[in-house]
Design an enzyme around this catalytic site. Structure first.
Site, PDB file in Angstrom:
ATOM      1  N   ILE A   6       0.854  -1.178   0.000  1.00 21.50           N
ATOM      2  CA  ILE A   6       0.000   0.000   0.000  1.00 21.50           C
ATOM      3  C   ILE A   6       0.894   1.233   0.000  1.00 21.50           C
ATOM      4  O   ILE A   6       1.703   1.438   0.921  1.00 21.50           O
ATOM      5  CB  ILE A   6      -0.904   0.016   1.262  1.00 21.50           C
ATOM      6  CG1 ILE A   6      -1.719  -1.287   1.381  1.00 21.50           C
ATOM      7  CG2 ILE A   6      -1.813   1.244   1.238  1.00 21.50           C
ATOM      8  CD1 ILE A   6      -2.756  -1.497   0.307  1.00 21.50           C
ATOM      9  N   LYS A   7       0.750   2.043  -1.048  1.00 21.51           N
ATOM     10  CA  LYS A   7       1.561   3.273  -1.140  1.00 21.51           C
ATOM     11  C   LYS A   7       0.859   4.384  -0.386  1.00 21.51           C
ATOM     12  O   LYS A   7      -0.277   4.741  -0.707  1.00 21.51           O
ATOM     13  CB  LYS A   7       1.734   3.691  -2.602  1.00 21.51           C
ATOM     14  CG  LYS A   7       2.826   2.915  -3.337  1.00 21.51           C
ATOM     15  CD  LYS A   7       2.922   3.361  -4.780  1.00 21.51           C
ATOM     16  CE  LYS A   7       3.646   4.678  -4.935  1.00 21.51           C
ATOM     17  NZ  LYS A   7       3.524   5.190  -6.317  1.00 21.51           N
ATOM     18  N   VAL A   8       1.553   4.921   0.589  1.00 21.40           N
ATOM     19  CA  VAL A   8       0.976   5.989   1.410  1.00 21.40           C
ATOM     20  C   VAL A   8       1.921   7.193   1.388  1.00 21.40           C
ATOM     21  O   VAL A   8       3.102   7.072   1.746  1.00 21.40           O
ATOM     22  CB  VAL A   8       0.783   5.516   2.873  1.00 21.40           C
ATOM     23  CG1 VAL A   8       0.141   6.614   3.705  1.00 21.40           C
ATOM     24  CG2 VAL A   8      -0.041   4.239   2.935  1.00 21.40           C
TER      25      VAL A   8
END
Ligand code: E4P
Length: 222
Positions: free
Chosen positions: A86-88
């Site tokens: 998950i790119k945050v």
């Protein structure tokens, strides 16, 4: 150098899988915009099935606030694939979300990194990958290679398992300098990937070898 492809274009991904050592695929909302009004979940599932389960797939959350980021992350994992990174973005809400998501066992790629301090904080919170934005930092007169080098030093000094996945490239020189500075992974868009072998000298060498063989042996194969 672990090469990740920074595109959501199905044809490009299929092509690169044929001849490049592709280690994974990254996307963000701006990259997705280039593909038009796609069905987000189905498109991401197609990319996953193309690259297989052994390569990393990094998908960015859309929301900008803590609750929204958490909700996006849960949906991505539930609807697309449980092994997605998950790119945050490393903002205040992003860091809070990374903290929660890591505690819940999510895999995290901390993105939108413009400074060393963002990278160090995300490392300490257990992000699996850090994405420093090389070209964007250069545009702001900050030295991305010094940042990468210092972050790599910190990772080694703290025995952290975080990887540097340098991003935001506009040319091959930036990619190579990021790797020299200590980035073990790079994510590169198709505009730059397509330059990797686009050198007239390469095709000339191949043609010359072929002509020299044919001059002596005609069309006889080995
Ligand atoms: C990848 O993870 C980044 O989101 C991307 O490389 C940013 O690239 P840009 O600076 O060309 O938008």
């Amino acid at each position: 150098m672990k090469l990740i492809i920074d595109t959501a274009n199905i044809d490009k991904i299929k092509d690169y899988l044929n001849y490049l050592p592709v280690d994974g695929v990254t996307t963000n909302p701006s990259i997705l915009k280039k593909e038009g009004n796609i069905d987000f979940v189905e498109h991401m599932k197609e990319i996953r099935s193309l690259i297989g389960s052994d390569k990393s797939l990094h998908i960015q959350t859309i929301a900008t606030d803590y609750d929204g980021i958490i909700k996006d992350a849960r949906k991505i994992v539930e609807l697309i694939d449980k092994n997605v990174y998950i790119k945050v973005p490393v903002s205040k809400d992003g860091l809070a979300a990374i903290k929660t998501l890591k505690a819940e066992g999510f895999k995290i790629t901390a993105t939108a990194i413009y400074s060393e301090i963002q990278a160090l904080l995300a490392t300490e919170l257990g992000a699996d990958y850090l994405a420093p934005y090389v070209n964007r930092m250069t545009n702001l007169n900050s030295d991305p290679y010094e940042v990468i080098n210092n972050v790599a030093y910190n990772i080694a000094a703290t025995n952290s398992e975080t990887h540097i996945l340098a991003a935001s490239f506009k040319n091959i020189d930036q990619v190579l300098k990021a790797v020299q500075a200590g980035s073990t992974h790079v994510t590169v868009g198709s505009d730059v990937v397509d330059l990797f072998l686009k050198d007239a000298n390469i095709s000339k060498a191949v043609t010359d070898f072929s002509n020299d063989w044919n001059d002596v042996h005609g069309n006889f194969e080995i």
